[in-house]
Design a protein around this motif. Structure first.
Motif, PDB file in Angstrom:
ATOM      1  N   PHE A  99       1.033  -1.658   0.328  1.00  0.00           N
ATOM      2  CA  PHE A  99       0.273  -0.171  -0.247  1.00  0.00           C
ATOM      3  C   PHE A  99       1.048   1.524   0.059  1.00  0.00           C
ATOM      4  O   PHE A  99       1.710   0.992   0.403  1.00  0.00           O
ATOM      5  CB  PHE A  99      -0.899  -0.003   1.024  1.00  0.00           C
ATOM      6  CG  PHE A  99      -1.926  -1.474   1.635  1.00  0.00           C
ATOM      7  CD1 PHE A  99      -2.958  -1.622   0.850  1.00  0.00           C
ATOM      8  CD2 PHE A  99      -1.182  -2.403   2.400  1.00  0.00           C
ATOM      9  CE1 PHE A  99      -3.707  -2.533   1.316  1.00  0.00           C
ATOM     10  CE2 PHE A  99      -1.637  -3.603   2.484  1.00  0.00           C
ATOM     11  CZ  PHE A  99      -3.397  -3.342   1.894  1.00  0.00           C
ATOM     12  N   PHE A 101       0.181   3.747   1.944  1.00  0.00           N
ATOM     13  CA  PHE A 101       0.559   3.852   3.148  1.00  0.00           C
ATOM     14  C   PHE A 101       1.642   2.449   4.343  1.00  0.00           C
ATOM     15  O   PHE A 101       1.094   2.630   5.607  1.00  0.00           O
ATOM     16  CB  PHE A 101      -0.657   4.465   3.929  1.00  0.00           C
ATOM     17  CG  PHE A 101      -0.746   6.596   3.481  1.00  0.00           C
ATOM     18  CD1 PHE A 101       0.186   7.870   3.170  1.00  0.00           C
ATOM     19  CD2 PHE A 101      -1.613   6.480   2.595  1.00  0.00           C
ATOM     20  CE1 PHE A 101       0.008   8.321   2.974  1.00  0.00           C
ATOM     21  CE2 PHE A 101      -1.795   7.730   1.848  1.00  0.00           C
ATOM     22  CZ  PHE A 101      -0.797   8.368   1.911  1.00  0.00           C
ATOM     23  N   ASN A 103       0.249   0.374   5.304  1.00  0.00           N
ATOM     24  CA  ASN A 103      -0.172  -0.387   6.639  1.00  0.00           C
ATOM     25  C   ASN A 103       0.060  -1.804   7.482  1.00  0.00           C
ATOM     26  O   ASN A 103      -0.758  -2.144   7.139  1.00  0.00           O
ATOM     27  CB  ASN A 103      -1.859  -1.001   5.522  1.00  0.00           C
ATOM     28  CG  ASN A 103      -2.726   0.377   5.247  1.00  0.00           C
ATOM     29  OD1 ASN A 103      -2.608   1.390   5.727  1.00  0.00           O
ATOM     30  ND2 ASN A 103      -3.316   0.308   4.162  1.00  0.00           N
ATOM     31  N   ILE A 105       0.878  -3.463  11.047  1.00  0.00           N
ATOM     32  CA  ILE A 105      -0.208  -3.161  11.802  1.00  0.00           C
ATOM     33  C   ILE A 105       0.698  -2.559  13.596  1.00  0.00           C
ATOM     34  O   ILE A 105       1.915  -3.142  13.817  1.00  0.00           O
ATOM     35  CB  ILE A 105      -0.280  -4.965  12.777  1.00  0.00           C
ATOM     36  CG1 ILE A 105      -0.985  -5.348  11.809  1.00  0.00           C
ATOM     37  CG2 ILE A 105      -0.780  -4.488  13.623  1.00  0.00           C
ATOM     38  CD1 ILE A 105      -2.267  -4.916  10.937  1.00  0.00           C
ATOM     39  N   PRO A 106       0.434  -1.022  13.790  1.00  0.00           N
ATOM     40  CA  PRO A 106       1.687  -0.070  14.817  1.00  0.00           C
ATOM     41  C   PRO A 106       1.526  -1.578  15.859  1.00  0.00           C
ATOM     42  O   PRO A 106       2.853  -0.389  16.042  1.00  0.00           O
ATOM     43  CB  PRO A 106       0.130   0.789  14.948  1.00  0.00           C
ATOM     44  CG  PRO A 106      -0.709   0.612  14.586  1.00  0.00           C
ATOM     45  CD  PRO A 106      -0.555  -0.652  13.342  1.00  0.00           C
TER      46      PRO A 106
END
Lengths: 241, 808
Positions: A99, A101, A103, A105-106
């Motif tokens: 993607f 940005f 994406n 998982i923080p």
């Protein structure tokens, strides 16, 4: 799923695919009667201005969006009209997404972000190897917020590749990166095609990239304006920005 | 324009804002509702006490003759004694009264407490219907309205009474029985006379001394079974027909203080001196059973009204915090734009503060308006079956407004906390997206255990630590909900346990025959033999230890098999033959244990006895001490049976038996009493349901919004919806589990606090039963699963394209 014979080496075929939004007088055709084909292992660039329908095309291919009409063959199987769970299986087995940005998982580390592919496919690549492949082996325990944009995108590529998918679909993968970092990411994606035989489809509005692609699909107002095959694509590093 | 923005923001985040509103409303609704309820009771009672000039002190006379005071022939308080008390500093007025029990000429022989009043200016009557009290009326009677209603009699009806040698004797302290002059001395039971007389009902009344009334043998008031009536002193019947009636032997002095409120101990000492110690019981108003019981009831309600709203308030604040923080963070660029456009900081601040302010304001205002007007009427019907008050009306207090204002301020302050930092930044900083929160590996992550966790578990743990307020809200919500459910059901259990304990473990008799006073021992033996029973002596006593004094009951048995004492686990136990056994509750109140020395004294007797505690046992309704007849008599006391216990059901009239208490009937009465408890139980469960749904829904909404992008990413990557649902569910289940584990003891604590306020005479067994635990478990997790079900639908139809569009 019906199996139809396709041309040798051909992995993707769009047949008269249309995607409409809205109803009645307000119908907007984001993708309008589009047909094209992509061969296995190609490095493909979909080019076009903003709002041309590039991302919709990619989403349709990725099984994230539903075509209003037409057929989309992947490996000989038409994915249009598949129920939700079959589409999920399709995405799991065949599609690796990258993607704009990232994406990630923080709340998971770089390593964990890649390792979670174990919960999606049966035989993923080893997460450490995937990280090594993108040159981030020593960043395994860092969280996304501790990585630079380019590093995050490389983790995201590693995550996509770790699933060992048929193709990598990348939506403006360098859109949020500076040109230098962007070049590194694109080189990496090109390498996936050249060295690992993955079909890589990149959506971008950066026309310079056309010279590096095996195939360029130009799109404007939802319709294909040209499909060009490049006999001798350049390396990303040679492409002028 | 900013108002429009606020309204639209609220529309967009309506779930959160509705729940903030709802929680603010519920907090104030319960606070002001229950507050209005108990304040209404308090006010009604206080007004009732003031209006009827309720006595401040009751002094019961005691004859040298026996435990139950004077009879016809005994000497009552003289006018000179009353005057002496009247001269005591701090005493405003004194009035004499004769109290005695009579049997009403009705079916089932109801016991009526008759008061022959000198003037009825102290503890005067509240006239419900008919004429006012006339101190000269020899033929009239003023009857308890509740009794009249239950028996279907009214003003103008004539009712008959009989007072006999065998009337209800072991009633409350000071009640006397009337001994007919003829035929009692040495007379056989068959020859004893009863005095009969008839009076015309002049008025139906309430008495402030009888806000709560219950015969001592039953747990619940049965208004058809007992009552009270007031008569003029002139109505005192001639002891022997044909003889002129004499002045009644007044056995009670009613004392009204003069408003200077002298120290209680000093007043008692002075009155004691004025009477030269010639009385049996000195009872202050706070210790009058009716006043005491009602005050305890009010305390109980007050506590619930104060504790429960706190849970809702906390949830309102936490929801406010989480919602505002997230909204402000999402509107970061908007705030920056507004600042850059030159909107003053104050205006933006006011804008964000107004969310909390208006929601809390409207919620609280609605709570204040609706709470006291509705909630009290849920309680009053069941309460009026126990208590008698002229008026059942909620009362308002300024506290409702103060607490509402505090709630509004708190919510506004929380809004400030949420947006204050953002507003202090420069417009340029605000326009830049906020740097993502950096994660660090906590100590837990360096453990072996952590490495073994699945990525989903790791995700959940880190997600919880990332959103602490949200997690806290979830835990507090489930905690509150569990505590409420556990409290509701354990109160219910407690009532049932008490019943089983009392009627199945402790009381093995079916009939308790209350003996008339002054029966000969041969007659008592005959009765005992007739019903194949066992004699017991049960009298009121006072117990002293460690400088504390406690009214209690004294039970002397012949080692009966029909009353089975229990240990603190409610298992049957044996009491020692020698020495005093004391109930656990009384022991706690006096601060004594096995081996400690206590002093005791029988009401009506002068002088204190001393002895040491041999055993502490547990007993549901009759707190006090017990000993064996042999030990009692060895102390020089006379064993005078007051009742005969029998395992058989005795329904026929037996001469010399005043009344028969049937266990099967009392046990039914207990069920009626617990009926009233259910209002509270249902209310608690409803509150718990609202609380859990609102909190868990909110939590689900928040975590879903926060994780939507992550969920969409995983879905795009090909993760199945079931797995994603499991991810959300497992987090919610963890919070539910933590909240549940903390909530269970909190609920039990709440129950124990509530039942502790039922007064000193009850010992409520508060145990956690498996079904209650299971119900609470099912409730907490069921609600959690239900709310999750709702969100799993959302995951299935998650819009991947929309969720993954560029971040704003």
């Amino acid at each position: 799923m019906s199996i139809e014979r396709t041309e040798k080496n051909e992995i993707i075929r769009f047949e008269r695919v249309t995607r409409e939004y809205g109803t009645g007088a307000h119908v907007l055709k984001a993708v309008d009667d589009v047909s094209f084909a992509i061969r296995e292992g190609e490095f493909v660039v979909i080019l076009g201005p903003s709002g041309a329908g590039k991302s919709t095309l990619l989403n349709l291919l990725g099984g994230m969006d539903f075509a209003s009409s037409g057929k989309i063959f992947v490996g000989g199987d038409n994915i249009v009209g598949l129920p939700d769970d079959r589409l999920t299986e399709y995405r799991a087995a065949h599609v690796g997404f990258v993607f704009q940005f990232y994406n990630l998982i923080p709340t998971l580390t770089a390593f964990e972000n890649i390792a979670l592919t174990r919960n999606i496919v049966k035989k993923p690549l080893d997460a450490r190897n995937a990280l090594e492949m993108v040159g981030l082996a020593d960043h395994a325990d860092q969280f996304p917020a501790q990585l630079s944009g380019g590093e995050q995108q490389r983790v995201s590529i590693a995550r996509a590749v770790a699933k060992n998918p048929t193709m990598l679909l990348c939506d403006e993968p360098t859109g949020a990166l500076d040109s230098e970092t962007g070049a590194v990411v694109l080189e990496m994606l090109q390498g996936m095609s050249r060295e690992r035989g993955k079909t890589v489809v990149i959506v971008t509005h950066n026309a310079a990239l056309a010279n590096a692609a095996d195939r360029v699909i130009r799109i404007r107002n939802g319709r294909i304006s040209a499909v060009e095959e490049n006999e001798s694509p350049k390396a990303v590093s040679e492409v002028a920005w | 324009m900013l108002v429009l923005k606020m309204l639209r923001d609220m529309g967009r985040h309506r779930t959160q804002f509705i729940s903030i509103f709802l929680m603010a409303f519920l907090a104030i609704f319960i606070y002001a509702g229950v507050g209005g309820e108990w304040r209404g009771l308090q006010k009604s009672a206080d007004d009732f006490y003031a209006e009827t000039n309720l006595a401040d002190v009751w002094i019961y006379g005691g004859g040298s003759g026996g435990a139950q005071g004077v009879g016809f022939g005994g000497a009552g308080f003289s006018e000179a004694q009353a005057e002496a008390v009247g001269r005591v500093d701090g005493v405003g007025a004194v009035e004499r009264r004769l109290e005695m029990n009579a049997v009403g000429d009705f079916e089932n022989k109801p016991v009526l407490n008759l008061c022959f009043a000198e003037r009825n200016e102290i503890s005067s009557l509240y006239i419900v219907e008919g004429a006012g009290f006339d101190k000269n009326d020899a033929g009239g009677i003023w009857l308890s309205q509740r009794f009249a209603e239950a028996r279907g009699v009214g003003v103008g009806d004539v009712i008959g009474f009989s007072v006999s040698a065998a009337n209800g004797a072991n009633d409350a302290a000071g009640a006397v029985d009337v001994e007919a002059r003829s035929g009692s001395a040495g007379g056989g039971a068959d020859t004893h006379d009863s005095l009969k007389f008839e009076k015309t009902i002049r008025g139906l009344v309430y008495s402030a001394e009888h806000v709560f009334e219950s015969a001592s043998e039953t747990l619940t008031p049965d208004f058809s079974d007992h009552g009270y009536a007031y008569l003029s002193a002139n109505a005192f019947p001639a002891p022997v027909p044909g003889m002129p009636s004499a002045e009644p032997p007044y056995n009670t002095l009613l004392v009204k203080t003069d408003g200077t409120s002298p120290p209680a101990a000093e007043l008692e000492r002075k009155i004691d001196a004025a009477l030269d110690g010639r009385y049996s019981v000195y009872l202050e108003r706070v210790n009058l059973p009716s006043v005491n019981m009602f005050a305890n009831e009010i305390q109980q309600h007050k506590m619930m009204g104060d504790i429960f709203p706190v849970v809702f308030l906390l949830i309102a604040l936490l929801t406010m915090m989480t919602t505002m923080t997230r909204m402000v963070a999402n509107q970061r660029v908007q705030v920056g734009t507004l600042k850059a456009l030159g909107v003053k900081r104050g205006a933006i601040l006011r804008h964000y503060l107004s969310y909390g302010f208006f929601l809390a304001l409207f919620g609280a205002a609605l709570g204040v308006a609706v709470g006291p007007a509705t909630l009290p009427y849920l309680f009053y019907p069941s309460m009026s079956s126990f208590y008698t008050l002229p008026e059942w009306k909620p009362a308002y207090a300024p506290e409702f407004l103060f607490v509402s204002a505090a709630l509004v301020l708190l919510c506004t302050a929380v809004s400030l906390l949420a947006c204050g930092k953002l507003l202090s930044e420069s417009p340029a900083d605000t326009l830049r997206p906020k740097a993502p929160k950096a994660f660090r590996h906590g100590a837990l992550e360096r453990t072996k255990f952590w490495r073994r966790l699945s990525w989903a578990a790791k995700w959940n743990v880190r997600d919880a630590s990332r959103s602490r307020a949200r997690s806290l809200m979830a835990v507090i919500g489930v905690f509150g909900c569990t505590a409420l459910v556990v409290c509701a059901f354990s109160m219910n259990d407690c009532m049932k346990d008490l019943k089983t304990w009392q009627y199945e473990t402790v009381n093995l008799y079916e009939s308790k025959l209350i003996l008339g006073n002054n029966l000969t021992s041969s007659r008592i033996d005959e009765i005992t033999e007739e019903v194949n029973g066992e004699k017991i002596m049960e009298v009121k006593a006072e117990i002293r230890a460690n400088g504390r004094k406690q009214g209690a009951s004294l039970l002397v048995t012949d080692g009966t098999e029909l009353i089975r004492p229990t240990d603190s686990e409610l298992k049957p136990t044996k009491l020692p033959e020698i020495g005093i056994s004391i109930t656990e509750k009384t022991a706690e109140l006096l601060g004594v244990g096995k081996g400690d020395s206590i002093e005791w004294h029988v009401y009506g007797e002068q002088g204190w006895m001393e002895g040491s505690v041999e055993k502490v046992y547990r007993e549901p309704v009759n707190q006090g001490i017990t000993m064996r007849r042999g030990h009692f008599e060895s102390l020089g006391m006379e064993f005078r049976p007051t009742a005969v216990l029998s395992a058989k059901k005795v329904v026929r009239d037996i001469d010399g038996v005043d009344s028969v208490v049937l266990t099967s009937e009392s046990s039914t009465g207990w069920d009626d009493l617990t009926e009233a408890m259910y209002t509270m139980v249902y209310l608690l469960i409803a509150a718990a349901a609202v609380l859990s749904v609102v909190v868990l829904y909110n939590l689900g909404m928040l975590s879903f919004t926060e994780m939507e992008r992550e969920m969409a990413t995983l879905k795009v990557m090909g993760m199945k919806s079931g797995r994603l649902r499991g991810l959300l569910l497992s987090q919610s289940l963890w919070f539910t589990a933590i909240g549940f584990v903390l909530g269970v003891p909190a609920g039990m604590w709440l129950t124990s606090r509530i039942v502790a306020m039922s007064g000193d005479s009850f010992d409520f067994p508060v145990f956690l039963h498996a079904p209650t635990l299971l119900i609470a478990l099912a409730f907490a997790f069921g609600m959690s699963a239900l709310v999750n079900l709702f969100f799993s639908g959302k995951i299935r139809y998650l819009d991947m394209v929309g969720s993954l569009k560029g971040v704003e």
